[in-house]
Design an enzyme around this catalytic site. Structure first.
Site, PDB file in Angstrom:
ATOM      1  N   GLY A 380      16.773 -22.694 -18.706  1.00 17.34           N
ATOM      2  CA  GLY A 380      17.213 -21.703 -18.053  1.00 17.34           C
ATOM      3  C   GLY A 380      18.740 -22.123 -17.782  1.00 17.34           C
ATOM      4  N   MET A 382      21.747 -25.937 -17.824  1.00 15.80           N
ATOM      5  CA  MET A 382      22.122 -27.537 -17.329  1.00 15.80           C
ATOM      6  C   MET A 382      23.149 -27.721 -16.623  1.00 15.80           C
ATOM      7  SD  MET A 382      20.847 -29.740 -18.215  1.00 15.80           S
ATOM      8  CE  MET A 382      21.553 -31.935 -17.896  1.00 15.80           C
ATOM      9  N   GLU A 383      22.914 -29.032 -15.886  1.00 14.13           N
ATOM     10  CA  GLU A 383      24.051 -28.791 -14.831  1.00 14.13           C
ATOM     11  C   GLU A 383      25.192 -30.047 -15.078  1.00 14.13           C
ATOM     12  OE1 GLU A 383      20.603 -32.121 -14.007  1.00 14.13           O
ATOM     13  OE2 GLU A 383      20.967 -30.293 -14.634  1.00 14.13           O
ATOM     14  N   HIS A 416      21.361 -23.756  -8.059  1.00 11.27           N
ATOM     15  CA  HIS A 416      20.804 -24.625  -8.188  1.00 11.27           C
ATOM     16  C   HIS A 416      21.852 -26.437  -8.868  1.00 11.27           C
ATOM     17  CE1 HIS A 416      16.360 -26.918  -9.838  1.00 11.27           C
ATOM     18  NE2 HIS A 416      18.365 -27.536 -11.006  1.00 11.27           N
ATOM     19  N   GLU A 417      22.366 -24.948 -10.466  1.00  8.83           N
ATOM     20  CA  GLU A 417      22.724 -25.948 -11.242  1.00  8.83           C
ATOM     21  C   GLU A 417      24.312 -26.417 -10.464  1.00  8.83           C
ATOM     22  OE1 GLU A 417      21.647 -27.291 -13.713  1.00  8.83           O
ATOM     23  OE2 GLU A 417      20.453 -25.018 -13.155  1.00  8.83           O
TER      24      GLU A 417
END
Length: 987
Positions: A380, A382-383, A416-417
């Site tokens: 979904g 990527m951090e 979230h990221e």
């Protein structure tokens, strides 16, 4: 991060062709010689005994010599094309002989373990890349500064899929002395590139290893540094280069020490075509023109970080930006024709960075942060630190054309990221067995950020129904795994990027917050990130931080509690029984399928330290807690109420089973006045009752009797919980004669609520809008005529007059049209999905296409789904998931999987998520013995690859559970439904 198996590296074995001598052997006898004839059909060879003895001695010597060579060389593998395939490859500019890699390793060898030897510690990388989107190749060089922790003769680091010019690999001391390399070889089992030095590297000294020339292919496999494509509004196909390095794919871009605890600083330089923009983790320090008109961008040095957080994008993109008061520059990027969908992401990103800065008491470290929507991305998002990458559906939101659910999803993913900046990027797990620390905490903290920005959304209730309830199904299988799982193989790392690590990890942390309290939970996180900033930690170390944080308030060892939840799989069901003034609690592992595994193999014996919360309807907001640590215990709960509410607001990761009398009282209260319970408690009653019935611990009449109160329920959360659970019953009985009665029951429930709330689009709170959309969708599915008329009318006006469909209702209208329509409708909506630039609309359209009742259209759709020219690889798993909606589509997608299993397995075998999700979505609702045997045989003939192996095991376990369910429950539910239908006219 998928890898389509378009090409295989062929293994070429060189044969030395020699001619057998046909010259006659002298038959003259010498003293003491005896002639020995070796006869063949075409002639003979004659040798003397002495010659025979000499020949035998030579043969023995050769055999011994070969054995010695094999023993020495078999410990190592010559440098091959560094790929997943074991192949022979003669490296450019080297004259080394080709060796065939040995499939097993002597455990005594320094390269035999999955982990790198802890003898070298990198501190700085100078990486240069040149991306060519015309030839789909990237060239690179890297210079690595490293310190010797223990004396060693080997430099062992990771590389895979790269062609390295070995003659241009060198090692230098800190005073620039060139150190001779005795040998280089590749260990494919662990993806190691090994340099054997002539002299040992001395402890505590600094050295530099320089890979001056390597190249890799820009594949379309969504991993490492890969290519993606898109079409411009004029129809031109353009390409971009983008990276995805988590978990172990930095090694696909450059040779490196690719483990999370081997952190370093990175200086990156990218050369690219002049019409493209290149992004990396840090701002551009300098930009110069080089030969051919290309641009060379050099970036500032990164903070100390893990290799998997490095990132690159080379593309033609547009962006909007803003600078925060702290000086942090925030930019959101997308393709030019999606630019107008990036405004919300920028606004939310700024608020979220500020929230987490205040929450942790620490600012972001990097001076800029880019958030980029790319056309193809396996996960979904990527951090990557300073360069966060997203699927377009996870970053883009059009307030005029996207439903509210898209705004919610984009906010959730971005939160979230961004949370990973502190929990993952600054402070990182030491090794991948604690992946859940990164993902579980980010999944927990994202709800904190949403609660801060949108308190009216009540996101902690949504967390229960969206994340916790679904993951309990997976964790109730004997094929589950602990959230903290030992990693013994490189492929195991990717296997545990699953819902257990993310959602169960989040659920047990929600429970931790519940018994510590929000203040101490935040204080522990602040202390942890401060203590381990730019460092790594193991799970036990974070529990120590939390224990220290609360030591003045609780006599609680957090690690002892949390280990029972993180080091053993599954979760308990707590049975509550009234015994006079006492309440007896018993706990056991909840399973949907009985497991024969002995509890003696588990040091915790499937006993959990449970913070058991309880209250009464009269004191619903004043929960009390007892610590329940044994298989059974009795407590005086000092309750005066007739009704006991346990696991208050579902803060604990466990089910509660009441005695029959208490279930009766709860049901009666729900029918009398359900509002005395909170929405999350009402959802909890529904969920637990249905789950317990599904597991054979409760009669199905209990949850069905409870569900009758929903005629008066106007809360989204309880309704969502019910529809999730009853949908399973529908699916199981879809081929049963009881199915019609189930539909009649649901029709009545839904119609009653639908008539009360009506059809309103675009107004109200998030949960009000969610409820209206959900009930409208169910009403159309169950053929409530007013709802069907509305959907038909909206589609007709849209098609004939161009009247815009309300975004919240678009999927409902499209799916109803496809369900009732012919090929013309299907083709019209398919073509619209191909041309719309609103990514949320595209997803709704693709979802709706699976509702067709024409089997040939469904077969065609599945064939198109695996055609890259029609459906992007990242979207294939979504299409398979869309086929769950109708009985016909579920049957067809299962047939498709069985017929094309080998091709699917071969094509998507290396993808982190795709094949796993295809298997889960396609097989989880199967409930017949024939299909079970077919699937078992398929998997035996062609074992599922990579992550899919776990999914296949889970799928088989679920099918067994479904078959058992049919035998136990079909008749019970049919009888209840028969009684209901007989009395429905009286309601």
């Amino acid at each position: 991060m998928s890898s389509s198996k378009d090409k295989e590296n062929s293994v070429e074995n060189s044969l030395i062709n020699g001619k057998n001598s046909t010259a006659p052997v002298s038959s003259q006898k010498h003293a003491g010689d005896t002639a020995v004839a070796i006869r063949r059909p075409t002639g003979g060879i004659y040798i003397t005994r002495v010659q025979c003895i000499v020949l035998a001695a030579v043969i023995v010597a050769v055999v011994v010599l070969v054995g010695v060579l094999v023993g020495l060389l078999g410990q190592r593998h010559c440098l091959a094309t560094l790929s997943n395939t074991v192949s022979s490859y003669k490296e450019p500019n080297t004259d080394k002989p080709t060796l065939t890699p040995k499939p097993t390793l002597d455990p005594k060898l320094p390269w035999a373990n999955i982990r790198l030897p802890q003898k070298l510690s990198p501190s700085f990388y100078r990486l240069k890349l040149r991306t060519d989107l015309d030839t789909f190749v990237f060239h690179g060089s890297v210079k690595i500064k490293m310190k010797v922790l223990q004396e060693t003769s080997y430099i062992i680091l990771h590389s895979v899929g790269l062609k390295i010019t070995t003659s241009k690999v060198s090692v230098r001391s800190s005073d620039d002395e060139v150190l001779p390399i005795m040998d280089q070889f590749y260990v494919p089992e662990n993806q190691f590139h090994v340099l054997q030095m002539k002299k040992k590297l001395i402890k505590q000294r600094t050295y530099f290893v320089y890979f001056e020339e390597f190249l890799g292919e820009l594949k379309d496999d969504l991993r490492g540094l890969y290519r993606s494509s898109y079409k411009t509004p004029s129809g031109e196909t353009k390409f971009i280069a983008v990276s995805q390095l988590q978990a172990v794919d930095a090694r696909r871009v450059f040779p490196c020490f690719d483990e999370p605890d081997l952190k370093a600083n990175f200086s990156v330089t990218i050369e690219h075509a002049p019409d493209l923009t290149a992004l990396s983790n840090m701002p551009v320090k300098s930009s110069t023109k080089v030969s051919g008109g290309w641009i060379r961008d050099e970036y500032d040095t990164t903070p100390i970080m893990s290799t998997y957080l490095l990132a690159f994008v080379v593309a033609d993109l547009s962006h909007r930006e803003s600078t925060m008061p702290s000086g942090l520059k925030v930019r959101v990027w997308g393709l030019a024709d999606t630019f107008d969908q990036t405004a919300f992401a920028l606004e939310f990103a700024i608020r979220t960075y500020q929230f987490f800065t205040d929450f942790f008491g620490l600012p972001e470290v990097v001076p800029k942060t880019d958030h980029v929507a790319v056309p193809d991305f396996s996960a979904g998002a990527m951090e990557n630190w300073g360069l966060v990458l997203y699927r377009q559906t996870s970053l883009l939101y059009d307030p005029q054309a996207s439903p509210l659910s898209t705004k919610y999803w984009v906010a959730l993913v971005m939160a979230h990221e961004i949370a990973h900046t502190w929990f993952g990027n600054m402070a990182t797990m030491r090794w991948w067995d604690d992946l859940w620390l990164n993902e579980g905490f980010a999944s927990t903290l994202m709800y904190f950020a949403l609660e801060n920005s949108y308190p009216d959304w009540k996101v902690f209730d949504l967390q229960i129904i969206d994340d916790i309830f679904p993951v309990m199904i997976r964790d109730a299988l004997p094929t589950s795994h602990p959230v903290s799982t030992p990693i013994n193989d490189p492929h195991d790392i990717e296997r545990y990027f699953d819902r257990i690590s993310y959602d169960k990890g989040m659920a047990v942390l929600r429970m931790l917050k519940g018994f510590l309290g929000k203040y101490h939970f935040q204080q522990g996180l602040q202390e942890y990130v401060s203590q381990y900033k730019f460092d790594n930690a193991e799970m036990s170390e974070i529990w120590q931080v939390f224990s220290k944080t609360v030591q003045n308030n609780y006599s609680l060892h957090v690690g002892n509690v949390m280990d029972t939840w993180t080091r053993q799989m599954g979760f308990p069901v707590v049975t509550v029984t009234k015994q006079g003034k006492l309440h007896k609690l018993t706990q056991r592992r909840f399973l949907l399928v009985e497991d024969q595994t002995s509890t003696t193999d588990n040091p915790y014996g499937y006993i959990w330290h449970i913070p058991f919360t309880y209250t009464s309807p009269e004191q619903i907001h004043q929960a009390k807690v007892v610590w329940f640590k044994n298989s059974s215990a009795s407590y005086d709960l000092h309750m005066t109420s007739d009704i006991l509410v346990c696991n208050v607001n579902y803060t604990g990761f466990y089910l509660v089973n009441y005695d029959r009398e208490m279930w009766r009282r709860i049901t009666e209260q729900l029918h009398t006045d359900h509002t005395v319970f909170s929405p999350s408690n009402r959802a909890g009653f529904i969920h637990d009752a249905f789950m317990l019935a599904r597991g054979g611990l409760l009669d199905y009449t209990v949850p069905l009797n409870i569900s009758m109160y929903l005629r008066y329920e106007r809360g989204y959360v309880p309704w969502n919980a019910f529809l999730r659970e009853i949908k399973y019953v529908e699916y199981m009985l879809s081929n049963s004669d009881a199915y019609g009665k189930v539909e009649a029951f649901l029709h009545d429930l839904v119609k009653h609520v639908f008539q009360q709330i009506g059809i309103v689009a675009g107004s109200g709170t998030l949960r009000e809008r969610y409820l209206r959309r959900m009930i409208l969708g169910q009403a159309c599915r169950l053929r409530v005529q007013i709802a069907v008329d509305y959907a038909q009318g909206m589609y007709r006006n849209f098609k004939e007059n161009g009247v815009k469909i309300p975004a919240d209702h678009a999927l409902i209208v499209y799916s109803n049209a496809v369900y009732e329509g012919d090929q013309e409708v299907w083709d019209f909506l398919w073509n619209r999905s191909r041309h719309t630039k609103v990514v949320s609309e595209k997803k709704d359209l693709m979802n709706a296409l699976a509702y067709s009742q024409k089997s040939w259209l469904l077969w065609r759709y599945l064939h198109w789904a695996t055609d890259k020219t029609k459906v992007r690889t990242q979207d294939v798993k979504d299409v398979f998931g869309f086929f769950r909606h109708t009985t016909q589509s579920r049957s067809i997608v299962l047939q498709y999987l069985m017929r094309h299993w080998k091709q699917l397995n071969d094509r998507y075998r290396e993808d982190l998520f795709l094949l796993r999700d295809i298997i889960f979505e396609t097989t989880r609702l199967v409930n017949d013995e024939y299909s079970l045997l077919e699937l078992e045989e398929l998997y035996e003939r062609n074992p599922p690859a990579g992550l899919a192996s776990n999914a296949a095991k889970n799928g088989i376990a679920l099918i067994r559970s479904n078959i058992k369910w049919m035998k136990m429950n079909e008749r019970v539910i049919a009888d209840w439904m028969e009684t209901y239908v007989g009395t429905r006219d009286d309601m």
